[in-house]
Scaffold this active site. Structure first.
Site, PDB file in Angstrom:
ATOM      1  N   TYR A 102       4.900  -7.676  15.848  1.00  0.00           N
ATOM      2  CA  TYR A 102       5.049  -6.482  15.002  1.00  0.00           C
ATOM      3  C   TYR A 102       5.739  -5.366  15.789  1.00  0.00           C
ATOM      4  O   TYR A 102       6.751  -4.810  15.358  1.00  0.00           O
ATOM      5  CB  TYR A 102       3.668  -6.049  14.537  1.00  0.00           C
ATOM      6  CG  TYR A 102       3.634  -4.820  13.645  1.00  0.00           C
ATOM      7  CD1 TYR A 102       4.184  -4.856  12.364  1.00  0.00           C
ATOM      8  CD2 TYR A 102       3.021  -3.646  14.066  1.00  0.00           C
ATOM      9  CE1 TYR A 102       4.125  -3.738  11.527  1.00  0.00           C
ATOM     10  CE2 TYR A 102       2.958  -2.534  13.236  1.00  0.00           C
ATOM     11  CZ  TYR A 102       3.503  -2.582  11.969  1.00  0.00           C
ATOM     12  OH  TYR A 102       3.437  -1.473  11.142  1.00  0.00           O
ATOM     13  N   PHE A 106       0.837  -1.211   0.000  1.00  0.00           N
ATOM     14  CA  PHE A 106       0.000   0.000   0.000  1.00  0.00           C
ATOM     15  C   PHE A 106       0.874   1.264   0.000  1.00  0.00           C
ATOM     16  O   PHE A 106       0.896   2.033  -0.980  1.00  0.00           O
ATOM     17  CB  PHE A 106      -0.934  -0.074   1.220  1.00  0.00           C
ATOM     18  CG  PHE A 106      -1.556   1.220   1.644  1.00  0.00           C
ATOM     19  CD1 PHE A 106      -2.155   2.071   0.719  1.00  0.00           C
ATOM     20  CD2 PHE A 106      -1.555   1.591   2.992  1.00  0.00           C
ATOM     21  CE1 PHE A 106      -2.735   3.267   1.131  1.00  0.00           C
ATOM     22  CE2 PHE A 106      -2.135   2.777   3.404  1.00  0.00           C
ATOM     23  CZ  PHE A 106      -2.712   3.621   2.471  1.00  0.00           C
TER      24      PHE A 106
HETATM   25  P1  NAD Z   1       1.596  -3.594   3.097  1.00  0.00           P
HETATM   26  O1  NAD Z   1       1.412  -4.941   3.662  1.00  0.00           O
HETATM   27  O2  NAD Z   1       0.636  -3.115   2.074  1.00  0.00           O
HETATM   28  O3  NAD Z   1       3.061  -3.444   2.477  1.00  0.00           O
HETATM   29  C1  NAD Z   1       4.176  -4.137   2.975  1.00  0.00           C
HETATM   30  C2  NAD Z   1       4.928  -4.735   1.811  1.00  0.00           C
HETATM   31  O4  NAD Z   1       6.092  -5.411   2.285  1.00  0.00           O
HETATM   32  C3  NAD Z   1       4.091  -5.777   1.050  1.00  0.00           C
HETATM   33  O5  NAD Z   1       4.108  -5.483  -0.327  1.00  0.00           O
HETATM   34  C4  NAD Z   1       4.797  -7.098   1.356  1.00  0.00           C
HETATM   35  O6  NAD Z   1       4.662  -8.044   0.320  1.00  0.00           O
HETATM   36  C5  NAD Z   1       6.229  -6.629   1.567  1.00  0.00           C
HETATM   37  N1  NAD Z   1       7.052  -7.536   2.366  1.00  0.00           N
HETATM   38  C6  NAD Z   1       6.777  -8.048   3.600  1.00  0.00           C
HETATM   39  N2  NAD Z   1       7.770  -8.855   4.007  1.00  0.00           N
HETATM   40  C7  NAD Z   1       8.708  -8.848   3.013  1.00  0.00           C
HETATM   41  C8  NAD Z   1       9.967  -9.477   2.848  1.00  0.00           C
HETATM   42  N3  NAD Z   1      10.480 -10.291   3.776  1.00  0.00           N
HETATM   43  N4  NAD Z   1      10.667  -9.231   1.715  1.00  0.00           N
HETATM   44  C9  NAD Z   1      10.175  -8.403   0.760  1.00  0.00           C
HETATM   45  N5  NAD Z   1       8.981  -7.784   0.866  1.00  0.00           N
HETATM   46  C10 NAD Z   1       8.253  -8.011   1.981  1.00  0.00           C
HETATM   47  O7  NAD Z   1       1.647  -2.573   4.333  1.00  0.00           O
HETATM   48  P2  NAD Z   1       1.753  -0.975   4.340  1.00  0.00           P
HETATM   49  O8  NAD Z   1       0.604  -0.454   5.067  1.00  0.00           O
HETATM   50  O9  NAD Z   1       2.053  -0.460   2.994  1.00  0.00           O
HETATM   51  O10 NAD Z   1       3.032  -0.779   5.279  1.00  0.00           O
HETATM   52  C11 NAD Z   1       4.307  -0.460   4.731  1.00  0.00           C
HETATM   53  C12 NAD Z   1       5.279  -0.151   5.855  1.00  0.00           C
HETATM   54  O11 NAD Z   1       4.831   0.971   6.597  1.00  0.00           O
HETATM   55  C13 NAD Z   1       5.437  -1.304   6.842  1.00  0.00           C
HETATM   56  O12 NAD Z   1       6.794  -1.397   7.227  1.00  0.00           O
HETATM   57  C14 NAD Z   1       4.590  -0.869   8.008  1.00  0.00           C
HETATM   58  O13 NAD Z   1       5.064  -1.394   9.207  1.00  0.00           O
HETATM   59  C15 NAD Z   1       4.712   0.644   7.959  1.00  0.00           C
HETATM   60  N6  NAD Z   1       3.555   1.299   8.584  1.00  0.00           N
HETATM   61  C16 NAD Z   1       2.365   1.389   7.921  1.00  0.00           C
HETATM   62  C17 NAD Z   1       1.289   2.026   8.536  1.00  0.00           C
HETATM   63  C18 NAD Z   1      -0.045   2.209   7.844  1.00  0.00           C
HETATM   64  O14 NAD Z   1      -0.944   2.825   8.411  1.00  0.00           O
HETATM   65  N7  NAD Z   1      -0.241   1.742   6.632  1.00  0.00           N
HETATM   66  C19 NAD Z   1       1.420   2.537   9.837  1.00  0.00           C
HETATM   67  C20 NAD Z   1       2.634   2.390  10.480  1.00  0.00           C
HETATM   68  C21 NAD Z   1       3.708   1.783   9.830  1.00  0.00           C
END
Ligand code: NAD
Length: 309
Positions: free
Chosen positions: A145, A12
Site C-alpha cells: 500500500y 467509503f
Molecule cells: P474503500 O476501500 O472504502 O474505497 C476504495 C474504493 O476503490 C472501493 O470502492 C474499491 O472497490 C475501489 N477500487 C479499488 N481498486 C479498484 C480498481 N482497480 N478499479 C476500480 N475501483 C477500485 O477505502 P476508502 O477509505 O474510501 O479510501 C479511498 C481512498 O482514500 C483510497 O485511495 C485510500 O488510499 C485513500 N485514503 C483513505 C484513508 C482513510 O482513512 N479512509 C486514509 C488515507 C488515504
C-alpha cells in the site's frame, strides 16, 4: 456544469465525495470495480447527473465526452483489505494512476490523487510535515500500500512536470464516519462493532500507538478546496487531535456505555507508532481546518453503526 470522474466512488470516502460534488452542481461519473466498495454506498443517490460504471481502472480507462476533473480514489485502503489484495493494491496505485493520468491528459482535466499519511511510514518526524520523506519498509506487509502510493505520487509529479498536467496530491490521515465497513479492521468501526455487540474490545500492543482521526465531512470539504485551489505540491489533510488507541477504546466504551473488557493482541508488523498531521500548509493554502471534534464525529458514526448492526 462541470463533469467529474471519481474512481473508487463506491467506497467509503469516494461515495461521500460523489455526494458532495453533486451538491456543488457537478455531473459525476463514479467508476469502481467494487473490490472493497459497495453499491449500497451509492444506491440512495437519486440524481440524473450521477452515473455508475463498474470497471477496473488498472485497465485502459475511457470516458465519453468532456471531463473537467478526475479524482483518483480507487484503492483498497485498510490493512486487512490490502493484505488480502496485495497485487491489486500495487496495480491500482501504479497502473491505475497511470491510466487515469492518461485520461486526464487526453481530456485536459485537472487531476487529484488520494494519497495517504502512510507515505510517511513509521515516522521519525512528529507531527508529520509534507517535506518529510518518510520511513517505509518496502518489503513489509504494509509495503504494498505505502509503496504503491509513493509510486503514485511520483507518477503524478512526473505528469505535472513533464506534461504540464494540472495536478493535486492530498495526503489523507485516518478518517472515519458512516459507511466504513465493520469488518475491515480499521480501529474505529472495529471497536464500535465490538462494543455494541458486547464483545471484548481488541487493542493491538499496549495501545500506546497514536492516531489522529478526522471526521469524513471535514476531509471531503478540504479535498474539494484543494482541487479548486492552484496548489500542486502535496497537502496533508487530517485532524490534529491525537489519541492513543487505548484512549480511543476508552472513549468508545464511554460513548456506548458498554460493560465489556479491553483485551490486548500482538502489535502487527511495521505498525506506525505515532501519526499526527502538521496542517499548517492546508491552513495557509486552503484556509482549511477540521471543524468537527473527535467525540462529536464518533457520536455521529456510532449512531450509524447502531443502525446497521
Ligand atoms: P474503500 O476501500 O472504502 O474505497 C476504495 C474504493 O476503490 C472501493 O470502492 C474499491 O472497490 C475501489 N477500487 C479499488 N481498486 C479498484 C480498481 N482497480 N478499479 C476500480 N475501483 C477500485 O477505502 P476508502 O477509505 O474510501 O479510501 C479511498 C481512498 O482514500 C483510497 O485511495 C485510500 O488510499 C485513500 N485514503 C483513505 C484513508 C482513510 O482513512 N479512509 C486514509 C488515507 C488515504
Amino acid at each position: 456544469m462541470p463533469r467529474t470522474l471519481v474512481t473508487g466512488g463506491a467506497g467509503f470516502l469516494g461515495s461521500h465525495l460523489c455526494e458532495y460534488l453533486l451538491q456543488k452542481g457537478h455531473e459525476v461519473i463514479c467508476m469502481d470495480n467494487l473490490i472493497t466498495g459497495r453499491v449500497g454506498n451509492i444506491a440512495h443517490i437519486r440524481n440524473k447527473s450521477f452515473t455508475f460504471i463498474n470497471y477496473n481502472v488498472t485497465n485502459y480507462v475511457y470516458v465519453d465526452g468532456p471531463l473537467d476533473y478526475v479524482f483518483h480514489f480507487a484503492s483498497p485502503a485498510s490493512p486487512i483489505d490490502y493484505q488480502e489484495y496485495p497485487i491489486q493494491t500495487l496495480k491500482v496505485g501504479s497502473l491505475g494512476t497511470h491510466k487515469t493520468l492518461g485520461l486526464a491528459m487526453e481530456k485536459g482535466s485537472r487531476y487529484l490523487l488520494a494519497s495517504t499519511s502512510e507515505v510517511y511510514g513509521d515516522p521519525l518526524v512528529h507531527p508529520q510535515t509534507e517535506d518529510y520523506w518518510g520511513n517505509v519498509n518496502p518489503i513489509g506487509i504494509r509495503g504494498v500500500y505505502d509503496e504503491a502510493k509513493r509510486f503514485a505520487e511520483a507518477m503524478v509529479m512526473a505528469y505535472h512536470r513533464y506534461h504540464k498536467l494540472d495536478t493535486r496530491i492530498v495526503r489523507i490521515f485516518n478518517t472515519f464516519g458512516p459507511r466504513m465497513r465493520l469488518y475491515d479492521g480499521r480501529a474505529v468501526p472495529t471497536l464500535m462493532r465490538q462494543a455494541l455487540k458486547g464483545e471484548d474490545l481488541t487493542v493491538f500492543g499496549q495501545g500506546s500507538q497514536t492516531r489522529s482521526f478526522c471526521y469524513v465531512d471535514d476531509l471531503i470539504e478540504g479535498i474539494y478546496r484543494l482541487m479548486m485551489s492552484d496548489y500542486s505540491n502535496p497537502v496533508n489533510l487530517g485532524n490534529t487531535e491525537e489519541l492513543s488507541i487505548l484512549e480511543l477504546a476508552h472513549l468508545i466504551v464511554k460513548l456506548t456505555d458498554c460493560k465489556t473488557k479491553i483485551i490486548h493482541q500482538p502489535l502487527p508488523d511495521d505498525d506506525p507508532k505515532v501519526r499526527k498531521p502538521d496542517i499548517s500548509r492546508a491552513k495557509a493554502v486552503l484556509s482549511w481546518q477540521p471543524k468537527v471534534r473527535v467525540a462529536e464525529g464518533m457520536q455521529k458514526t456510532l449512531e450509524w453503526v447502531k443502525r446497521i448492526i
